[in-house]
Design an enzyme around this catalytic site. Structure first.
Site, PDB file in Angstrom:
ATOM      1  N   LYS A 280      10.329 104.468  87.373  1.00 20.83           N
ATOM      2  CA  LYS A 280      10.932 104.434  86.057  1.00 20.83           C
ATOM      3  C   LYS A 280      11.116 105.842  85.503  1.00 20.83           C
ATOM      4  O   LYS A 280      11.797 106.042  84.508  1.00 20.83           O
ATOM      5  CB  LYS A 280      10.020 103.652  85.078  1.00 20.83           C
ATOM      6  CG  LYS A 280       9.628 102.289  85.560  1.00 20.83           C
ATOM      7  CD  LYS A 280       8.477 101.761  84.691  1.00 20.83           C
ATOM      8  CE  LYS A 280       7.853 100.585  85.403  1.00 20.83           C
ATOM      9  NZ  LYS A 280       6.488 100.338  85.024  1.00 20.83           N
ATOM     10  N   GLY A 281      10.479 106.795  86.154  1.00 18.62           N
ATOM     11  CA  GLY A 281      10.428 108.161  85.627  1.00 18.62           C
ATOM     12  C   GLY A 281      11.768 108.827  85.375  1.00 18.62           C
ATOM     13  O   GLY A 281      11.896 109.674  84.499  1.00 18.62           O
TER      14      GLY A 281
ATOM     15  N   GLU B 291      16.005 111.910  90.396  1.00 16.98           N
ATOM     16  CA  GLU B 291      14.545 111.791  90.372  1.00 16.98           C
ATOM     17  C   GLU B 291      13.976 112.600  89.204  1.00 16.98           C
ATOM     18  O   GLU B 291      14.612 113.535  88.715  1.00 16.98           O
ATOM     19  CB  GLU B 291      14.036 112.286  91.741  1.00 16.98           C
ATOM     20  CG  GLU B 291      12.589 112.152  92.075  1.00 16.98           C
ATOM     21  CD  GLU B 291      11.918 110.815  91.873  1.00 16.98           C
ATOM     22  OE1 GLU B 291      11.936 110.316  90.744  1.00 16.98           O
ATOM     23  OE2 GLU B 291      11.310 110.316  92.833  1.00 16.98           O
ATOM     24  N   ASP B 292      12.807 112.214  88.740  1.00  7.44           N
ATOM     25  CA  ASP B 292      12.174 112.957  87.634  1.00  7.44           C
ATOM     26  C   ASP B 292      11.487 114.222  88.140  1.00  7.44           C
ATOM     27  O   ASP B 292      11.690 115.309  87.631  1.00  7.44           O
ATOM     28  CB  ASP B 292      11.179 112.061  86.872  1.00  7.44           C
ATOM     29  CG  ASP B 292      10.151 111.366  87.770  1.00  7.44           C
ATOM     30  OD1 ASP B 292      10.248 111.461  89.019  1.00  7.44           O
ATOM     31  OD2 ASP B 292       9.236 110.717  87.229  1.00  7.44           O
TER      32      ASP B 292
ATOM     33  N   ASP C 144       7.240 116.155  94.155  1.00  8.79           N
ATOM     34  CA  ASP C 144       5.903 116.695  94.345  1.00  8.79           C
ATOM     35  C   ASP C 144       5.727 116.934  95.846  1.00  8.79           C
ATOM     36  O   ASP C 144       6.195 117.936  96.371  1.00  8.79           O
ATOM     37  CB  ASP C 144       4.951 115.641  93.762  1.00  8.79           C
ATOM     38  CG  ASP C 144       3.529 116.103  93.640  1.00  8.79           C
ATOM     39  OD1 ASP C 144       3.322 117.278  93.363  1.00  8.79           O
ATOM     40  OD2 ASP C 144       2.617 115.266  93.807  1.00  8.79           O
TER      41      ASP C 144
ATOM     42  N   ASP D 249       4.999 109.793  83.402  1.00 12.28           N
ATOM     43  CA  ASP D 249       3.870 109.073  82.818  1.00 12.28           C
ATOM     44  C   ASP D 249       2.526 109.471  83.410  1.00 12.28           C
ATOM     45  O   ASP D 249       2.443 110.060  84.495  1.00 12.28           O
ATOM     46  CB  ASP D 249       4.039 107.573  83.074  1.00 12.28           C
ATOM     47  CG  ASP D 249       3.781 107.209  84.546  1.00 12.28           C
ATOM     48  OD1 ASP D 249       4.417 107.824  85.434  1.00 12.28           O
ATOM     49  OD2 ASP D 249       2.932 106.335  84.818  1.00 12.28           O
TER      50      ASP D 249
ATOM     51  N   ARG E 277       5.628 108.379  78.497  1.00 13.45           N
ATOM     52  CA  ARG E 277       7.029 108.510  78.932  1.00 13.45           C
ATOM     53  C   ARG E 277       7.943 108.818  77.749  1.00 13.45           C
ATOM     54  O   ARG E 277       8.990 109.427  77.915  1.00 13.45           O
ATOM     55  CB  ARG E 277       7.513 107.213  79.591  1.00 13.45           C
ATOM     56  CG  ARG E 277       6.854 106.874  80.910  1.00 13.45           C
ATOM     57  CD  ARG E 277       7.646 105.764  81.598  1.00 13.45           C
ATOM     58  NE  ARG E 277       6.891 105.084  82.639  1.00 13.45           N
ATOM     59  CZ  ARG E 277       6.804 105.499  83.907  1.00 13.45           C
ATOM     60  NH1 ARG E 277       7.382 106.614  84.271  1.00 13.45           N
ATOM     61  NH2 ARG E 277       6.113 104.801  84.796  1.00 13.45           N
TER      62      ARG E 277
HETATM   63  P1  IMP Z   1       6.120 112.597  95.900  1.00 13.40           P
HETATM   64  O1  IMP Z   1       7.167 113.670  95.797  1.00 13.40           O
HETATM   65  O2  IMP Z   1       6.373 111.585  96.957  1.00 13.40           O
HETATM   66  O3  IMP Z   1       4.741 113.198  96.038  1.00 13.40           O
HETATM   67  O4  IMP Z   1       6.065 111.753  94.563  1.00 13.40           O
HETATM   68  C1  IMP Z   1       6.763 112.087  93.451  1.00 13.40           C
HETATM   69  C2  IMP Z   1       6.458 111.073  92.360  1.00 13.40           C
HETATM   70  O5  IMP Z   1       5.102 111.238  91.912  1.00 13.40           O
HETATM   71  C3  IMP Z   1       7.330 111.342  91.164  1.00 13.40           C
HETATM   72  O6  IMP Z   1       8.505 110.598  91.205  1.00 13.40           O
HETATM   73  C4  IMP Z   1       6.424 110.928  90.017  1.00 13.40           C
HETATM   74  O7  IMP Z   1       6.553 109.551  89.779  1.00 13.40           O
HETATM   75  C5  IMP Z   1       5.021 111.219  90.511  1.00 13.40           C
HETATM   76  N1  IMP Z   1       4.540 112.529  90.026  1.00 13.40           N
HETATM   77  C6  IMP Z   1       4.377 113.662  90.744  1.00 13.40           C
HETATM   78  N2  IMP Z   1       3.926 114.675  89.985  1.00 13.40           N
HETATM   79  C7  IMP Z   1       3.810 114.171  88.731  1.00 13.40           C
HETATM   80  C8  IMP Z   1       3.394 114.742  87.461  1.00 13.40           C
HETATM   81  O8  IMP Z   1       3.038 115.920  87.294  1.00 13.40           O
HETATM   82  N3  IMP Z   1       3.418 113.878  86.401  1.00 13.40           N
HETATM   83  C9  IMP Z   1       3.811 112.586  86.502  1.00 13.40           C
HETATM   84  N4  IMP Z   1       4.199 112.022  87.654  1.00 13.40           N
HETATM   85  C10 IMP Z   1       4.201 112.804  88.761  1.00 13.40           C
HETATM   86 MG    MG Z   2       9.107 108.874  90.228  1.00 19.11          MG
END
Ligand code: IMP
Ligand code: MG
Length: 178
Positions: free
Chosen positions: A42-43, A98-99, A102, A158, A164
């Site tokens: 939902k981000g 994407e939000d 990471d 979130d 959010r």
């Molecule tokens: P990854 O890139 O597969 O590790 O996951 C990314 C997802 O993790 C993002 O879409 C967010 O939903 C969540 N995420 C990663 N870092 C943060 C943060 O600092 N705050 C909130 N959500 C985060």
């Molecule tokens: Mg996300």
């Protein structure tokens, strides 16, 4: 809610200025193409809404919802699809919205999944990028801001489904999640 924020990293004005720029670039790059924005729930909802308003060429939107299998510290790179696309993307020009990126594991899987549906092109935009934490290598075409490795909330992001609705992006106080 605001008392849980240690510091505001990006205020509303800064975010909106950046999204305007990205929207302009996308409008130029995708002129004459069949652009479809795919938001990752939902981000990405706030970013998607703002970005789409700044794109002045015809485009459509769709959403996907995914969750990681198992616990997050030992991600296997396999994600479970909770909501799939409503319509075919075959031959379309797809932009994943994407939000924050990471580790990149979720997006790497998602990009592979969508590429198998034969779009004409597939690119990624993220409002925030945490390059220090990258594990999977993925190419991101439009990045809003590079951010340091803090846990961030607001503007769609979130912690336990909260925060959010904050109109800015802030660093969450450590005592909230530790
Ligand atoms: P990854 O890139 O597969 O590790 O996951 C990314 C997802 O993790 C993002 O879409 C967010 O939903 C969540 N995420 C990663 N870092 C943060 C943060 O600092 N705050 C909130 N959500 C985060
Ligand atoms: Mg996300």
């Amino acid at each position: 809610m605001r008392e849980d924020i240690k510091k505001i990293l990006l205020d509303e004005e800064k975010i909106s200025k950046k999204i305007k720029e990205i929207g302009k670039n996308i409008s130029e790059d995708y002129k004459g193409k069949e652009l479809i924005l795919i938001g990752v729930l939902k981000g990405s909802v706030m970013y998607m809404a703002e970005l789409m308003k700044q794109i002045d060429i015809p485009c459509t939107m769709d959403f996907m919802s995914v969750s990681s299998y198992g616990n997050s510290t030992t991600s296997s790179g396999v994600v479970k699809i909770l909501k799939d696309l409503d319509a075919s993307i075959e031959g379309k020009d797809v932009l994943i919205v994407e939000d924050i990126i990471d580790s990149g594991i979720t997006l790497k899987y998602l990009a592979q999944y969508l590429r198998a549906k034969n779009p004409n092109s597939l690119e990624i935009t993220t409002l925030l990028n945490k390059p220090e934490r990258r594990k999977a290598d993925i190419e991101v075409k439009y990045i809003g801001f590079e951010v340091p490795d803090y846990f961030l909330v607001g503007y769609g992001l979130d912690y336990a489904e909260k925060y959010r609705n904050l109109p800015f992006i802030g660093i969450l106080k450590e005592e909230i999640y530790k």
